[in-house]
Write an enzyme that holds these catalytic residues in place. Sequence first.
Site, PDB file in Angstrom:
ATOM      1  N   HIS A  83      -7.039   4.028  34.291  1.00  0.00           N
ATOM      2  CA  HIS A  83      -7.751   5.106  33.610  1.00  0.00           C
ATOM      3  C   HIS A  83      -8.378   4.665  32.286  1.00  0.00           C
ATOM      4  O   HIS A  83      -9.558   4.924  32.016  1.00  0.00           O
ATOM      5  CB  HIS A  83      -6.807   6.286  33.335  1.00  0.00           C
ATOM      6  CG  HIS A  83      -6.073   6.769  34.532  1.00  0.00           C
ATOM      7  ND1 HIS A  83      -6.649   6.839  35.778  1.00  0.00           N
ATOM      8  CD2 HIS A  83      -4.798   7.230  34.688  1.00  0.00           C
ATOM      9  CE1 HIS A  83      -5.761   7.327  36.647  1.00  0.00           C
ATOM     10  NE2 HIS A  83      -4.648   7.563  36.000  1.00  0.00           N
ATOM     11  N   ASP A 108      -9.536   6.759  41.328  1.00  0.00           N
ATOM     12  CA  ASP A 108      -9.048   6.895  39.963  1.00  0.00           C
ATOM     13  C   ASP A 108      -9.464   8.308  39.558  1.00  0.00           C
ATOM     14  O   ASP A 108     -10.630   8.561  39.287  1.00  0.00           O
ATOM     15  CB  ASP A 108      -9.682   5.848  39.043  1.00  0.00           C
ATOM     16  CG  ASP A 108      -9.133   5.908  37.621  1.00  0.00           C
ATOM     17  OD1 ASP A 108      -8.750   7.019  37.194  1.00  0.00           O
ATOM     18  OD2 ASP A 108      -9.090   4.870  36.946  1.00  0.00           O
ATOM     19  N   HIS A 109      -8.506   9.250  39.552  1.00  0.00           N
ATOM     20  CA  HIS A 109      -8.899  10.653  39.413  1.00  0.00           C
ATOM     21  C   HIS A 109      -9.558  10.948  38.065  1.00  0.00           C
ATOM     22  O   HIS A 109     -10.268  11.940  37.926  1.00  0.00           O
ATOM     23  CB  HIS A 109      -7.702  11.582  39.640  1.00  0.00           C
ATOM     24  CG  HIS A 109      -6.662  11.557  38.561  1.00  0.00           C
ATOM     25  ND1 HIS A 109      -5.606  10.681  38.574  1.00  0.00           N
ATOM     26  CD2 HIS A 109      -6.530  12.283  37.434  1.00  0.00           C
ATOM     27  CE1 HIS A 109      -4.847  10.881  37.503  1.00  0.00           C
ATOM     28  NE2 HIS A 109      -5.397  11.839  36.792  1.00  0.00           N
TER      29      HIS A 109
END
Length: 497
Positions: free
Chosen positions: A243, A180-181
């Site tokens: 996110h 999950d950047h």
Amino acid sequence: MITEQHPKAVIVIFGATGDLAKRKLFPSIYRLVRNNKIGKEFAVVGVGRRPLTNEEFRHNVQESIQSSIEDSTETDEFSSHFYYHPFDVTNPSSYNELKTVLHELDNSYNTEGNRMFYLAMAPEFFGTIASNLKKEGLTDTKGWSRLVIEKPFGHDLPSAQTLNQELREVFNEDQIYRIDHYLGKEMVQNIEVIRFANAIFEPLWNNRYISNIQITSSEVLGVEDRGRYYEHSGALRDMVQNHMLQMVALLAMEPPIKLATDEIRSEKVKVLRALRPVNEENVSDYFVRGQYYSGSLFNKSVPAYREESNVDEQSMTETYVAGKVMIDNFRWAGVPFYIRTGKRLKEKSTKIVIQFKDIPMNLYYNRKEDLAPNLLVIHIQPDEGITLQLNAKKTGSGVYGKPIELDYCNNCLDGINTPEAYEKLIYDCMRGDATNFTHWDEVALSWSYVDTISHAWKKEKAELAFYRAGSAGPKEADELLERDSFHWWHVGDDLGC
């Protein structure tokens, strides 16, 4: 086991000719090498369907770096570590050939059998690739093997469970790194430090002193060329399930016993378990779904979502979600966490606003204007920093107060270049640090939460709110907060660093 410095490995990128590899992965690996995080003992094998030679692939890598990094140097030496292997993910012979290549590179670069398999491609192939990696012996090495998975991890809870079962037949949970950047972003990682390293905040971080928390992630871009994907995803699956709920978990978690991967993940899971379920019948009381129609951005006309390429003309897919998330535990009972995310909004920004409760009796009340509440604002992108809004004496006569802001900007100073999210996450994976990757329990609980909302919207239990491209979103999102006597702290408010 976490390796402290200069991890060595062969990195295999499935989908190496795709956009993610070009924009994020190649430049991130380059920066790791340039910053001496990775030494000379590494190699990258690009895997894809296109019949490229090593020279053509290396040229593409150099172009990627030069277009992303202004002061790039020694790209010839760097790209010499890259190799290309034409590949058919369904053909066992492709895996056997890849196995031979990896064995040769292990010997050439002294990588000790360490292998990172990065799946930067369509998720329907994840299970097939994992199964064949084991079947053809690519995971049987004297070093470590780790699997990196890009989102989406399934499209609902049942599909995620199926995918996880397929992966767990090959890799154990400690070997699976679900990216999950957002968890790699500097200021998202700073949430824990702000909370647990400051005595002025942690005692106040509860329902006695905080009235609400707002998380905003707005984009100016539309769906661009992702219409086909987005029609099956929408903002709920694309942003909220991963996110947004990850940021909620970081903001609401209890202090871990120690800063260890398992302890931090355990506290995040407890938060996700405490999320108040949203019933299909009352989903409109907690969530708003919106879709942009035509408008203008930066003096340029932009089309409606339904006019975008590969989008149904009668699409009910949401490009905007606003929600009220409640956490039913001792610390947060009664405190709403408001989240909103959308495309084609007036400004690109991701920020968190913690609004503290008003004091019991305001001695400095000005009948013309109320004192502003105390706010702690965590700026995640494009600016990185912290703003603390306090009240102080207004200049001039009288003793009326006015809000002032104390700012810290993390990426404003000359010479400061904060690492890209992917750069940090790739490095963490090579070191064996899974703290900033999502555990399966987090994924399952997040899907369980959003699936009810998704099912209700599929049955059209909630109306679709339309908003003009270039605006701040639909008015229904404002009404969501107004029912609780709050309002959004908008992207354009003077709260920047």
